[in-house]
Scaffold this motif. Structure first.
Motif, mmCIF file in Angstrom:
data_model
loop_
_atom_site.group_PDB
_atom_site.id
_atom_site.type_symbol
_atom_site.label_atom_id
_atom_site.label_comp_id
_atom_site.label_asym_id
_atom_site.label_seq_id
_atom_site.Cartn_x
_atom_site.Cartn_y
_atom_site.Cartn_z
ATOM 1 N N LYS A 19 0.859 -1.186 0.000
ATOM 2 C CA LYS A 19 0.000 0.000 0.000
ATOM 3 C C LYS A 19 0.896 1.236 0.000
ATOM 4 O O LYS A 19 1.745 1.395 0.868
ATOM 5 N N GLN A 20 0.699 2.092 -1.016
ATOM 6 C CA GLN A 20 1.534 3.278 -1.167
ATOM 7 C C GLN A 20 0.679 4.466 -1.590
ATOM 8 O O GLN A 20 -0.446 4.300 -2.062
ATOM 9 N N LEU A 21 1.230 5.651 -1.399
ATOM 10 C CA LEU A 21 0.537 6.883 -1.762
ATOM 11 C C LEU A 21 0.808 7.203 -3.225
ATOM 12 O O LEU A 21 1.964 7.279 -3.651
ATOM 13 N N PHE A 32 4.752 7.264 -3.575
ATOM 14 C CA PHE A 32 5.518 7.433 -2.350
ATOM 15 C C PHE A 32 5.282 6.242 -1.429
ATOM 16 O O PHE A 32 4.169 5.706 -1.394
ATOM 17 N N ARG A 33 6.294 5.823 -0.672
ATOM 18 C CA ARG A 33 6.110 4.728 0.288
ATOM 19 C C ARG A 33 5.121 5.112 1.375
ATOM 20 O O ARG A 33 4.330 4.296 1.817
ATOM 21 N N VAL A 41 9.246 7.333 -4.822
ATOM 22 C CA VAL A 41 10.020 6.146 -5.187
ATOM 23 C C VAL A 41 9.827 5.821 -6.665
ATOM 24 O O VAL A 41 10.599 5.076 -7.248
ATOM 25 N N LEU A 42 8.791 6.408 -7.258
ATOM 26 C CA LEU A 42 8.508 6.178 -8.671
ATOM 27 C C LEU A 42 7.892 7.432 -9.266
ATOM 28 O O LEU A 42 7.039 8.068 -8.651
ATOM 29 N N GLU A 74 6.635 -0.667 -16.581
ATOM 30 C CA GLU A 74 5.314 -1.244 -16.354
ATOM 31 C C GLU A 74 4.968 -1.146 -14.873
ATOM 32 O O GLU A 74 5.793 -1.423 -14.017
ATOM 33 N N LEU A 75 3.728 -0.766 -14.584
ATOM 34 C CA LEU A 75 3.259 -0.604 -13.217
ATOM 35 C C LEU A 75 1.863 -1.187 -13.118
ATOM 36 O O LEU A 75 1.029 -0.938 -13.984
#
Length: 91
Positions: A19-21, A32-33, A41-42, A74-75
């Motif tokens: 689970k991330q923002l 974001f973590r 982070v991405l 890819e996400l």
């Protein structure tokens, strides 16, 4: 100014979910973590990306969007409802 933001599920290596923002701001998807992080982070430029919706019955993450960037990145983002996935797909 964010167009859309929320805590969503990101598919990690070996099929694990975290689970991330996520924030969409000016054609860029930021991940974001946690909310306290200053640096993402991405960072994925959404212009030219292909977005595909996938529904899976009985899985931990029943709804997912697969985002494929123009340079091959890819996400996979997971959602608990089809409506939430559709709202993010539109943006």
């Amino acid at each position: 100014e964010a167009q859309l933001c929320g805590f969503l599920w990101r598919k990690r290596w070996l099929g694990q979910w975290a689970k991330q923002l996520f924030i969409v701001r000016e054609h860029v998807l930021l991940c974001f973590r946690c909310a306290a992080d200053v640096q993402p982070v991405l960072e994925l430029d959404l212009r030219g990306c292909r977005v595909t919706y996938k529904a899976k019955r009985g899985k931990k993450m029943p709804h997912a969007l697969k985002v494929m960037g123009t340079t091959g990145e890819e996400l996979v983002i997971g959602f608990q409802s089809r409506q939430q996935a559709e709202d993010w797909r539109k943006v």
